[in-house]
Design an enzyme around this catalytic site. Structure first.
Site, PDB file in Angstrom:
ATOM      1  N   HIS A 204       0.800  -1.230   0.000  1.00  0.00           N
ATOM      2  CA  HIS A 204       0.000   0.000   0.000  1.00  0.00           C
ATOM      3  C   HIS A 204       0.829   1.274   0.000  1.00  0.00           C
ATOM      4  O   HIS A 204       0.296   2.357  -0.181  1.00  0.00           O
ATOM      5  CB  HIS A 204      -0.920   0.032   1.228  1.00  0.00           C
TER       6      HIS A 204
HETATM    7  C1  UD1 Z   1      -1.528   6.282   5.276  1.00  0.00           C
HETATM    8  C2  UD1 Z   1      -0.208   6.697   5.941  1.00  0.00           C
HETATM    9  C3  UD1 Z   1       0.737   5.511   5.973  1.00  0.00           C
HETATM   10  C4  UD1 Z   1       0.090   4.314   6.609  1.00  0.00           C
HETATM   11  C5  UD1 Z   1      -1.214   4.014   5.894  1.00  0.00           C
HETATM   12  C6  UD1 Z   1      -1.948   2.852   6.525  1.00  0.00           C
HETATM   13  C7  UD1 Z   1       0.398   9.066   5.537  1.00  0.00           C
HETATM   14  C8  UD1 Z   1       1.295   9.982   4.789  1.00  0.00           C
HETATM   15  N1  UD1 Z   1       0.460   7.776   5.168  1.00  0.00           N
HETATM   16  O1  UD1 Z   1      -1.211   5.939   3.925  1.00  0.00           O
HETATM   17  O2  UD1 Z   1       1.887   5.871   6.729  1.00  0.00           O
HETATM   18  O3  UD1 Z   1       0.958   3.200   6.512  1.00  0.00           O
HETATM   19  O4  UD1 Z   1      -2.050   5.163   5.955  1.00  0.00           O
HETATM   20  O5  UD1 Z   1      -2.990   2.415   5.693  1.00  0.00           O
HETATM   21  O6  UD1 Z   1      -0.327   9.506   6.419  1.00  0.00           O
HETATM   22  N2  UD1 Z   1      -8.472   5.975   0.561  1.00  0.00           N
HETATM   23  C9  UD1 Z   1      -9.749   5.516   0.410  1.00  0.00           C
HETATM   24  N3  UD1 Z   1     -10.440   5.192   1.540  1.00  0.00           N
HETATM   25  C10 UD1 Z   1      -9.928   5.324   2.786  1.00  0.00           C
HETATM   26  C11 UD1 Z   1      -8.610   5.800   2.921  1.00  0.00           C
HETATM   27  C12 UD1 Z   1      -7.897   6.112   1.797  1.00  0.00           C
HETATM   28  O7  UD1 Z   1     -10.258   5.382  -0.687  1.00  0.00           O
HETATM   29  O8  UD1 Z   1     -10.615   5.012   3.777  1.00  0.00           O
HETATM   30  C13 UD1 Z   1      -7.696   6.306  -0.650  1.00  0.00           C
HETATM   31  C14 UD1 Z   1      -7.809   7.755  -1.022  1.00  0.00           C
HETATM   32  O9  UD1 Z   1      -7.928   7.842  -2.383  1.00  0.00           O
HETATM   33  C15 UD1 Z   1      -6.481   8.344  -0.620  1.00  0.00           C
HETATM   34  C16 UD1 Z   1      -5.547   7.137  -0.734  1.00  0.00           C
HETATM   35  O10 UD1 Z   1      -6.346   5.992  -0.433  1.00  0.00           O
HETATM   36  O11 UD1 Z   1      -6.087   9.375  -1.444  1.00  0.00           O
HETATM   37  C17 UD1 Z   1      -4.417   7.188   0.229  1.00  0.00           C
HETATM   38  O12 UD1 Z   1      -4.873   7.434   1.548  1.00  0.00           O
HETATM   39  P1  UD1 Z   1      -3.950   8.268   2.564  1.00  0.00           P
HETATM   40  O13 UD1 Z   1      -4.604   8.319   3.880  1.00  0.00           O
HETATM   41  O14 UD1 Z   1      -3.539   9.543   1.918  1.00  0.00           O
HETATM   42  O15 UD1 Z   1      -2.621   7.431   2.642  1.00  0.00           O
HETATM   43  P2  UD1 Z   1      -2.356   5.882   2.807  1.00  0.00           P
HETATM   44  O16 UD1 Z   1      -1.736   5.397   1.569  1.00  0.00           O
HETATM   45  O17 UD1 Z   1      -3.552   5.154   3.336  1.00  0.00           O
END
Ligand code: UD1
Length: 356
Positions: A204
């Site tokens: 991820h």
């Molecule tokens: C975040 C953390 C990472 C952690 C991970 C655990 C940061 C910079 N990164 O990364 O350290 O290991 O969480 O999972 O804070 N999205 C959804 N639904 C959700 C959540 C996210 O669709 O419930 C999608 C969104 O399009 C979003 C993308 O996933 O843009 C990434 O989510 P984000 O919270 O930015 O970062 P993670 O990759 O989850």
């Protein structure tokens, strides 16, 4: 009674909340703040349900954005909450954007800060998690380090005050929520998995899954593994697979079993019974270590250096520079590696003379 604000927002933070809340029970007035960083049922509510967590006192609703935009929006919203609630201390965990926003908002309001999982470091200074953890550690007053390496990292950056070796909260969770034999069998059956005869895969991290070359390479490697591979797909990964038209390709591999992201109880059962693990997750590396499962890490380095030194984690790089996986082995980890942390953390915070 001291008023404490705990800021969470992402999946690993919900997982670690349960033993921490329990350790403070009846000894502090706890304000729970969910930033909204993770918002899908499988990324947020499932953990509140499974772990019996109470609902947050505040839900800030700040979802998908750029890292900078998200951190800024959270900072503004948390600033408002802290001004209203005036907590005596703020607690943040890990290295997400929610962590850094909580740290900055507490510093701007002159509120002491406790950081759980302090001191972990990677080499890449622009890794979003590295930015978040370095800045948070330099603002924190109580630094709860899971390992001795984390303590040494802080000292090498000139941080000497407030450092404590507390152990890793994740191990409290594993001990508390590990499903029994019957429940584990049921979980394996749901996904059609046979004990000891599958690989547990997760990927991820932005620097991996946002890069289509990594995804293509991963698919090529997976196609050459003969035994079943269980792959719960993170929303970021799914988005990137779809955007690069690779979603059909990966799901059509004959040996791959995909699913939505799974809860922690399912993950514990599945890692305990796997033949081995391929991942880029920090949390899964530690679950794997607890169960003694060989783990190939889809990165060039790990913050959990002890796991690499003990032989349980092998970094195979973003280019996945090996395909001859060897799942057998005996691993040597430091004797107190699986130390319980939550009670120690609560004690440190409650006994601290620091208060806003
Ligand atoms: C975040 C953390 C990472 C952690 C991970 C655990 C940061 C910079 N990164 O990364 O350290 O290991 O969480 O999972 O804070 N999205 C959804 N639904 C959700 C959540 C996210 O669709 O419930 C999608 C969104 O399009 C979003 C993308 O996933 O843009 C990434 O989510 P984000 O919270 O930015 O970062 P993670 O990759 O989850």
């Amino acid at each position: 009674m001291i008023k404490l604000a705990i800021v969470v927002g992402a999946r690993p933070q919900f997982i670690k909340l349960s033993p921490v809340l329990e350790a403070f029970s009846g000894q502090a007035d706890l304000i729970l703040i969910h930033t909204g960083q993770h918002y899908d049922f499988e990324m947020s509510d499932i953990f509140f349900n499974q772990l019996g967590l109470r609902s947050p006192d505040y839900h800030l609703g700040i979802g998908a954005m750029t890292n900078a935009g998200q951190t800024g929006a959270m900072l503004t919203a948390l600033d408002k909450v802290f001004r209203k609630e005036k907590p005596g201390m703020v607690i943040v965990t890990g290295d997400t954007n929610s962590t850094l926003a909580g740290a900055l908002a507490s510093a701007q309001n002159r509120i002491p800060l406790a950081h759980i999982e302090a001191g972990l470091r990677a080499r890449d200074k622009f890794l979003p998690e590295q930015i978040n953890r370095v800045l948070t550690d330099h603002l924190a007053d109580i630094l709860c380090c899971p390992t001795q390496v984390a303590i040494d990292n802080l000292k090498s950056e000139g941080i000497y005050e407030g450092i404590n070796l507390t152990g890793d909260v994740l191990y409290d969770i594993i001990r508390k929520f590990m499903p029994d034999e019957k429940k584990s069998q049921e979980i394996l059956a749901i996904f059609g998995l046979k004990r000891g005869y599958y690989i547990y895969l997760t990927a991820h991290r932005a620097e991996n899954v946002d890069d289509p070359r990594f995804l293509r390479h991963l698919i090529d490697v997976l196609a050459n593994i003969e035994i079943p591979i269980f792959f719960p797909i993170h929303p970021r990964t799914l988005k990137s697979l779809s955007a690069n038209k690779l979603d059909d390709k990966i799901t059509s591999l004959p040996n791959i079993i995909t699913s939505k992201p799974i809860g922690i109880i399912e993950s514990l059962a599945i890692s305990q019974s796997a033949l081995g693990i391929i991942t880029d997750s920090g949390g899964l590396q530690r679950e794997a270590a607890y169960f003694g499962k060989k783990t190939y890490l889809l990165r060039d380095e790990t913050e959990w250096v002890e796991l690499e030194q003990g032989g349980i984690v092998e970094c195979i790089g973003r280019d996945i520079n090996r395909t001859d996986f060897n799942w057998a082995g005996r691993f040597a980890l430091p004797i107190d590696y699986f130390k319980s942390a939550s009670k120690e953390i609560a004690k440190l915070i409650l006994e601290s003379p620091l208060k806003a």
